[in-house]
Motif scaffolding. Structure first.
Motif, PDB file in Angstrom:
ATOM      1  N   ARG A 142       0.910  -1.141  -0.172  1.00 40.26           N
ATOM      2  CA  ARG A 142      -0.091  -0.023  -0.137  1.00 40.26           C
ATOM      3  C   ARG A 142       0.665   1.225  -0.043  1.00 40.26           C
ATOM      4  O   ARG A 142       0.423   2.038  -0.780  1.00 40.26           O
ATOM      5  N   LEU A 143       2.188   1.393   0.851  1.00 45.29           N
ATOM      6  CA  LEU A 143       2.850   2.348   0.913  1.00 45.29           C
ATOM      7  C   LEU A 143       3.420   2.528  -0.585  1.00 45.29           C
ATOM      8  O   LEU A 143       3.795   3.747  -1.095  1.00 45.29           O
ATOM      9  N   ALA A 144       3.815   1.438  -1.216  1.00 35.52           N
ATOM     10  CA  ALA A 144       4.361   1.611  -2.417  1.00 35.52           C
ATOM     11  C   ALA A 144       3.514   2.410  -3.655  1.00 35.52           C
ATOM     12  O   ALA A 144       3.876   3.037  -4.560  1.00 35.52           O
ATOM     13  N   ALA A 145       2.318   1.825  -3.495  1.00 38.75           N
ATOM     14  CA  ALA A 145       1.204   2.329  -4.383  1.00 38.75           C
ATOM     15  C   ALA A 145       0.949   3.787  -4.077  1.00 38.75           C
ATOM     16  O   ALA A 145       0.837   4.600  -4.889  1.00 38.75           O
ATOM     17  N   ALA A 146       1.105   4.242  -2.898  1.00 41.37           N
ATOM     18  CA  ALA A 146       0.846   5.494  -2.624  1.00 41.37           C
ATOM     19  C   ALA A 146       2.097   6.271  -2.893  1.00 41.37           C
ATOM     20  O   ALA A 146       1.832   7.595  -3.446  1.00 41.37           O
ATOM     21  N   GLY A 147       3.189   5.926  -2.839  1.00 40.87           N
ATOM     22  CA  GLY A 147       4.483   6.231  -3.440  1.00 40.87           C
ATOM     23  C   GLY A 147       4.368   6.844  -4.858  1.00 40.87           C
ATOM     24  O   GLY A 147       5.176   7.674  -5.448  1.00 40.87           O
ATOM     25  N   ARG A 148       3.903   5.955  -5.716  1.00 41.47           N
ATOM     26  CA  ARG A 148       3.586   5.945  -7.151  1.00 41.47           C
ATOM     27  C   ARG A 148       2.752   6.904  -7.818  1.00 41.47           C
ATOM     28  O   ARG A 148       2.495   7.177  -8.798  1.00 41.47           O
ATOM     29  N   GLN A 149       1.795   7.518  -6.885  1.00 42.64           N
ATOM     30  CA  GLN A 149       0.724   8.494  -7.261  1.00 42.64           C
ATOM     31  C   GLN A 149       1.594   9.692  -7.563  1.00 42.64           C
ATOM     32  O   GLN A 149       2.668  10.110  -7.026  1.00 42.64           O
ATOM     33  N   ALA A 150       0.526  10.504  -8.303  1.00 42.97           N
ATOM     34  CA  ALA A 150       1.299  11.730  -9.059  1.00 42.97           C
ATOM     35  C   ALA A 150       1.331  12.573  -7.957  1.00 42.97           C
ATOM     36  O   ALA A 150       2.320  13.415  -7.886  1.00 42.97           O
ATOM     37  N   VAL A 151       0.237  12.809  -6.918  1.00 49.64           N
ATOM     38  CA  VAL A 151       0.310  13.717  -5.786  1.00 49.64           C
ATOM     39  C   VAL A 151       0.584  12.659  -4.762  1.00 49.64           C
ATOM     40  O   VAL A 151      -0.560  11.956  -4.338  1.00 49.64           O
ATOM     41  N   GLN A 152       1.655  12.799  -3.990  1.00 47.24           N
ATOM     42  CA  GLN A 152       1.810  11.698  -2.803  1.00 47.24           C
ATOM     43  C   GLN A 152       1.040  12.232  -1.639  1.00 47.24           C
ATOM     44  O   GLN A 152       0.705  13.283  -1.576  1.00 47.24           O
ATOM     45  N   PRO A 153       0.234  11.250  -1.101  1.00 48.03           N
ATOM     46  CA  PRO A 153      -0.526  11.522   0.198  1.00 48.03           C
ATOM     47  C   PRO A 153       0.379  12.010   1.254  1.00 48.03           C
ATOM     48  O   PRO A 153       1.594  11.690   1.300  1.00 48.03           O
ATOM     49  N   VAL A 176       7.881   3.273   4.911  1.00 46.16           N
ATOM     50  CA  VAL A 176       7.375   4.744   4.727  1.00 46.16           C
ATOM     51  C   VAL A 176       8.747   5.421   3.947  1.00 46.16           C
ATOM     52  O   VAL A 176       8.438   5.797   2.737  1.00 46.16           O
ATOM     53  N   HIS A 177       9.939   5.199   4.512  1.00 43.41           N
ATOM     54  CA  HIS A 177      10.897   5.811   3.755  1.00 43.41           C
ATOM     55  C   HIS A 177      11.428   5.046   2.419  1.00 43.41           C
ATOM     56  O   HIS A 177      11.421   5.722   1.491  1.00 43.41           O
ATOM     57  N   GLN A 178      11.173   3.816   2.552  1.00 43.60           N
ATOM     58  CA  GLN A 178      11.653   3.215   1.360  1.00 43.60           C
ATOM     59  C   GLN A 178      10.619   3.099   0.340  1.00 43.60           C
ATOM     60  O   GLN A 178      10.864   2.893  -1.031  1.00 43.60           O
ATOM     61  N   ALA A 179       9.371   3.653   0.624  1.00 43.61           N
ATOM     62  CA  ALA A 179       8.336   3.756  -0.373  1.00 43.61           C
ATOM     63  C   ALA A 179       8.514   5.173  -1.141  1.00 43.61           C
ATOM     64  O   ALA A 179       7.937   5.409  -2.217  1.00 43.61           O
ATOM     65  N   GLY A 180       9.246   5.966  -0.472  1.00 39.94           N
ATOM     66  CA  GLY A 180       9.718   7.201  -1.180  1.00 39.94           C
ATOM     67  C   GLY A 180       8.735   8.341  -0.897  1.00 39.94           C
ATOM     68  O   GLY A 180       8.697   9.453  -1.627  1.00 39.94           O
TER      69      GLY A 180
END
Length: 152
Positions: A98-109, A131-135
């Protein structure tokens, strides 16, 4: 026999030293004059202003962002599970996905991590590392005021 003239010479020398003026300089008037000159110098120096005038460009007022960013709330209860916006996650792999998917979004949450009293530090460290590894760059630890000790 030679002691007599030496004693007379020593006595004469002591009398001569007592008769001569002492070569000390009275420095009190010199110090007074220096202080007066210092005060006059301080008074006559113009006051320096430390302001710098800058002509900065004026930017046009910017419009607020069209939509506020999404907020992901990660709660860490004492049991060791992680709650994603109130929903319990099965394991660490689900959290990382889920964190990786959130990190790939255009506007990060924005990610708000809230450990509850009694939560394991190991779980908190795992969440922070994921969280850090997800960017994800917008990260905050909220609810730390609950850990403050109000007693002196």
């Amino acid at each position: 026999m030679s002691a007599g003239p030496l004693r007379k010479a020593a006595r004469a020398r002591r009398q001569l030293d007592a008769a001569l003026p002492v070569p000390d300089i009275n420095t009190t008037p010199l110090i007074d004059v220096m202080l007066v000159l210092l005060v006059m110098l301080i008074i006559t120096i113009p006051v320096q202003l430390h302001s710098v005038k800058l002509n900065l460009p004026i930017a046009p007022p910017s419009a607020p962002p069209p939509t506020p960013p999404e907020v992901v709330r990660l709660d860490i209860p004492p049991g060791g599970t992680v709650l994603w916006n109130g929903e319990a996650l099965a394991d660490e792999a689900t959290l990382r996905e889920r964190l990786a998917a959130a990190g790939r979004q255009a506007v990060q949450p924005e990610v708000h991590v809230r450990p509850q009293p009694g939560a394991k530090y190991d779980t908190f460290a795992t969440v922070m590392t994921a969280v850090h590894q997800a960017g994800l760059a917008k990260l905050g630890v909220t609810g730390s005021e609950q850990f403050l000790d109000d007693q002196p």
